[in-house]
Enzyme design. Structure first.
Site, mmCIF file in Angstrom:
data_model
loop_
_atom_site.group_PDB
_atom_site.id
_atom_site.type_symbol
_atom_site.label_atom_id
_atom_site.label_comp_id
_atom_site.label_asym_id
_atom_site.label_seq_id
_atom_site.Cartn_x
_atom_site.Cartn_y
_atom_site.Cartn_z
ATOM 1 N N GLY A 57 -4.789 -1.775 4.998
ATOM 2 C CA GLY A 57 -4.006 -2.910 4.495
ATOM 3 C C GLY A 57 -4.645 -4.249 4.824
ATOM 4 O O GLY A 57 -4.747 -5.140 3.971
ATOM 5 N N ARG A 58 -5.125 -4.396 6.058
ATOM 6 C CA ARG A 58 -5.669 -5.701 6.471
ATOM 7 C C ARG A 58 -7.076 -5.949 5.930
ATOM 8 O O ARG A 58 -7.668 -6.983 6.203
ATOM 9 C CB ARG A 58 -5.624 -5.827 8.000
ATOM 10 C CG ARG A 58 -6.268 -4.676 8.749
ATOM 11 C CD ARG A 58 -5.880 -4.685 10.221
ATOM 12 N NE ARG A 58 -6.352 -3.521 10.944
ATOM 13 C CZ ARG A 58 -5.710 -2.362 11.027
ATOM 14 N NH1 ARG A 58 -4.562 -2.199 10.398
ATOM 15 N NH2 ARG A 58 -6.204 -1.354 11.721
ATOM 16 N N GLU A 63 10.589 -4.720 4.373
ATOM 17 C CA GLU A 63 10.659 -6.136 4.006
ATOM 18 C C GLU A 63 10.300 -6.311 2.531
ATOM 19 O O GLU A 63 10.991 -7.011 1.769
ATOM 20 C CB GLU A 63 9.678 -6.968 4.853
ATOM 21 C CG GLU A 63 9.993 -6.997 6.339
ATOM 22 C CD GLU A 63 9.380 -5.841 7.113
ATOM 23 O OE1 GLU A 63 9.103 -4.778 6.512
ATOM 24 O OE2 GLU A 63 9.184 -5.988 8.334
ATOM 25 N N HIS A 110 -4.567 -32.597 18.591
ATOM 26 C CA HIS A 110 -3.419 -33.417 18.987
ATOM 27 C C HIS A 110 -2.262 -32.557 19.453
ATOM 28 O O HIS A 110 -1.125 -33.013 19.483
ATOM 29 C CB HIS A 110 -3.010 -34.318 17.821
ATOM 30 C CG HIS A 110 -4.123 -35.248 17.448
ATOM 31 N ND1 HIS A 110 -4.306 -36.469 18.050
ATOM 32 C CD2 HIS A 110 -5.170 -35.093 16.592
ATOM 33 C CE1 HIS A 110 -5.396 -37.051 17.559
ATOM 34 N NE2 HIS A 110 -5.935 -36.227 16.668
ATOM 35 N N GLU A 139 -4.573 -6.260 14.899
ATOM 36 C CA GLU A 139 -4.048 -4.968 14.449
ATOM 37 C C GLU A 139 -5.153 -3.907 14.530
ATOM 38 O O GLU A 139 -4.883 -2.730 14.719
ATOM 39 C CB GLU A 139 -3.492 -5.074 13.016
ATOM 40 C CG GLU A 139 -2.539 -3.945 12.657
ATOM 41 C CD GLU A 139 -1.713 -4.219 11.402
ATOM 42 O OE1 GLU A 139 -0.575 -4.695 11.517
ATOM 43 O OE2 GLU A 139 -2.217 -3.964 10.299
ATOM 44 N N LYS A 143 9.569 -0.450 14.140
ATOM 45 C CA LYS A 143 10.171 -0.153 12.830
ATOM 46 C C LYS A 143 11.218 0.942 12.973
ATOM 47 O O LYS A 143 12.301 0.869 12.387
ATOM 48 C CB LYS A 143 9.098 0.345 11.845
ATOM 49 C CG LYS A 143 8.114 -0.715 11.369
ATOM 50 C CD LYS A 143 7.214 -0.110 10.290
ATOM 51 C CE LYS A 143 5.988 -0.949 10.048
ATOM 52 N NZ LYS A 143 5.037 -0.352 9.123
ATOM 53 N N LYS A 172 0.836 -1.189 0.000
ATOM 54 C CA LYS A 172 0.000 0.000 0.000
ATOM 55 C C LYS A 172 0.879 1.250 0.000
ATOM 56 O O LYS A 172 0.664 2.177 -0.759
ATOM 57 C CB LYS A 172 -0.912 -0.026 1.233
ATOM 58 C CG LYS A 172 -1.834 1.146 1.336
ATOM 59 C CD LYS A 172 -2.772 1.020 2.524
ATOM 60 C CE LYS A 172 -3.495 2.337 2.761
ATOM 61 N NZ LYS A 172 -4.369 2.305 3.930
HETATM 62 O O1 F6P Z 1 3.383 -2.682 9.717
HETATM 63 C C1 F6P Z 1 2.078 -3.101 9.608
HETATM 64 C C2 F6P Z 1 1.531 -2.818 8.245
HETATM 65 O O2 F6P Z 1 1.451 -1.442 8.055
HETATM 66 C C3 F6P Z 1 0.183 -3.466 8.027
HETATM 67 O O3 F6P Z 1 -0.861 -2.700 8.504
HETATM 68 C C4 F6P Z 1 0.192 -3.634 6.552
HETATM 69 O O4 F6P Z 1 -0.785 -4.564 6.130
HETATM 70 C C5 F6P Z 1 1.592 -4.100 6.316
HETATM 71 O O5 F6P Z 1 2.364 -3.358 7.238
HETATM 72 C C6 F6P Z 1 2.123 -3.900 4.931
HETATM 73 O O6 F6P Z 1 2.082 -2.568 4.543
HETATM 74 P P1 F6P Z 1 2.246 -2.146 3.025
HETATM 75 O O7 F6P Z 1 1.120 -2.736 2.262
HETATM 76 O O8 F6P Z 1 2.207 -0.650 3.014
HETATM 77 O O9 F6P Z 1 3.559 -2.673 2.548
#
Ligand code: F6P
Length: 555
Positions: free
Chosen positions: A273-274, A218, A390, A359, A518, A212
């Site tokens: 995002g979620r 990452e 289990h 979240e 972060k 987003k």
């Molecule tokens: O750090 C959490 C977060 O902001 C989530 O809310 C989001 O889904 C995820 O990181 C990834 O964010 P992006 O889509 O901006 O890479």
């Protein structure tokens, strides 16, 4: 900002006070006795929707509880807030944004107004672009830089830009024609991307970079690694246009990354995002399963949205699930909530919902920034139920904490292997029954006596075999896990989260709690280079850990 108006703290509401007093009485009761006392219990405490049965009768609640919970929803103005969300008001007040994932799956033809603009044309345009790309790639019309068709798709993203597509494509794998092999990379641990790339040919791979913000470390690191891997062989920047597409709100950064304008899919800041798998973030779903299946997913969610909008509160599945959750957590004091799917297709559902719920509602101040005096989101966790049986069910049955659980199963399996599904479902029905009924000492004694165990031995072990029961569960039964029912199921939980956030008076749609870590990581990263010193201002634990790591690395 929408929520900054004055509001009543939930604990000051008459319904909250009534529920608190009522809980003290009900805590002395056992759910199994409530079934004995009321023949109509299942009918009263279950809901049948097209494509979904929700049974919440195996909770420690009565007619009186239900009325008081519904009063809590009324006094919290859940209906008013629901209307505000669907009207595109800025209910995400700390980020000053609308919360309109529902717009992405709105199948009506009505305008969808956000900030004075009808966003329907933009949504439809992106969906149409997704449909076209999906068709081109799946039909073999889209060719890589050497003229070969695409065989593999690598989706790079994390959190909401990963969990939804991953959960859905894995879950609906039975509906895939397997034309494209899907791969997901989320972890910045190079092991994951290295293993994925090792089996791929740059000439036949399509990377979907989903972020987003297009700033998530990452994702950016993995995207760069993918690009470098690709360029070693392709050696031409022009080739990138045939192998990289991106989904983001941040066109500028995507373009700077080198992805062609025509390969950028837009999303909007009013999609969290979620809650974004309904947007172009769902592109891997469409690529894997076909656009029509993705559209069915939207349809299922839309139908749940309509139910949530229109059903009276007492017949409203998301509302009732939210209220039962609040009852269990805030009034009965249970600290967690397990999600236990009895369908392999929902394997990733608990992980997906963990982000969605925790979240969103893992907050400890209210709309006014005041510290909450009550629990917000409980710990959400889970695993495919039959595996859990289990592993951790021992604790669910006999542990000191009571963990309410949602059991989710389906009438038909997506792949019919003779005799398996009934075995699975027998366990599904038995486990929630066992959690509710338990088995008392007299029953245990009788069973062991029948088996011929000597009385003295029985007395030694009887207490260890007692299950006190009275452990609450909801049961959700779907006809099968297909795109439509899965869309509805996800939307059901999304709206449950919304209702709970409103009742708790918290901001469900921001996630400031992920920022501090972060920021600290960004400060620590340069310190890990051998030539740089470790910041002496770190606490002793962090400093020693970093120093240990650096020293061990140099050995
Ligand atoms: O750090 C959490 C977060 O902001 C989530 O809310 C989001 O889904 C995820 O990181 C990834 O964010 P992006 O889509 O901006 O890479």
């Amino acid at each position: 900002m929408a929520n900054a108006q004055s509001f009543t703290c939930p604990t000051d509401l008459p319904s909250w006070k009534a529920l608190a007093a009522h809980a003290q009485q009900l805590k002395t009761r056992h759910i199994k006795d409530l079934f004995v006392a009321d023949d109509a219990r299942f009918t009263k405490f279950s809901l049948e929707l097209p494509g979904l049965l929700l049974d919440y009768s195996k909770n420690l609640l009565t007619d009186e509880t239900k009325s008081a919970l519904l009063a809590l929803a009324k006094e919290s103005d859940v209906e008013g807030w629901r209307a505000k969300m669907f009207a595109g008001e800025h209910i995400n007040a700390t980020e000053d944004r609308a919360v309109m994932h529902v717009a992405l799956r709105d199948k009506s033809a009505n305008p969808i107004m956000i900030d004075g603009l009808d966003v329907r044309p933009a949504i439809n345009a992106e969906l149409e672009r997704m449909r076209k790309l999906t068709h081109k790639v799946r039909s073999g019309e889209w060719l890589g830089y050497t003229g070969k068709t695409i065989t593999d798709v690598v989706s790079i993203g994390i959190g909401g830009s990963n969990l939804g597509p991953l959960m859905v494509t894995e879950g609906l794998n039975a509906y895939s024609d397997k034309r494209l092999k899907m791969h997901y990379v989320s972890n910045v641990d190079g092991v994951q991307i290295a293993e994925v790339l090792a089996e791929l040919n740059p000439e036949t791979v399509l990377f979907v970079i989903s972020s987003k913000t297009f700033t998530t470390q990452e994702t950016m690191t993995n995207a760069k690694t993918a690009e470098q891997w690709f360029m070693v062989v392709a050696k031409s920047h022009a080739a990138i246009a045939k192998h990289f597409v991106a989904v983001s709100t941040n066109r500028k950064l995507v373009t700077a990354f080198g992805i062609a304008e025509e390969n950028i899919f837009d999303m909007w800041d009013w999609v969290g995002g979620r809650f974004s798998l309904w947007s172009a973030i769902g592109l891997p779903i469409a690529l894997s399963l076909g656009y029509e299946v993705f559209d069915e997913l939207l349809q299922g969610a839309y139908e749940m949205d309509q139910h949530f909008l229109n059903a009276p509160l007492d017949k409203n599945a998301p509302v009732m699930m939210a209220l039962v959750g609040i009852w269990n957590s805030n009034f009965l004091g249970y600290p967690a909530q397990a999600l236990l799917p009895y369908d392999q297709c929902l394997n990733r559902f608990p992980a997906y919902m963990q982000q969605a719920e925790m979240e969103s509602n893992g907050k400890s101040v209210n709309w006014a920034g005041e510290k909450l005096s009550y629990r917000s989101a409980p710990l959400i966790w889970g695993e495919v139920g039959i595996n859990g049986q289990h592993a951790f069910y021992q604790m669910l049955h006999q542990g000191t904490d009571i963990i309410p659980a949602d059991f989710i199963g389906s009438v038909e399996s997506n792949i019919n292997v003779p005799s398996h599904h009934d075995i699975l479902m027998a366990n599904f029905f038995a486990q929630s029954q066992a959690l509710m009924q338990g088995i008392d000492a007299d029953q245990v004694r009788r069973e062991l006596t029948t088996k011929g165990m000597p009385a003295a031995r029985i007395e030694e072990i009887v207490e260890h075999k007692v299950h006190r029961g009275n452990r609450p569960t909801n049961t959700l039964l779907l006809p099968r896990v297909d795109a439509k029912t899965l869309g509805s199921l996800i939307a059901l939980y999304e709206h449950k989260i919304f209702v709970q956030g409103i009742i708790w008076r918290i901001h469900s749609f921001d996630q400031w709690g992920v920022e501090l870590g972060k920021v600290l990581a960004a400060g620590i990263q340069p310190e890990l280079a051998p030539e740089n010193a470790v910041n002496p201002k770190h606490d002793a634990s962090t400093r020693h850990l970093i120093e240990f790591y650096k020293k061990a690395k140099q050995l």
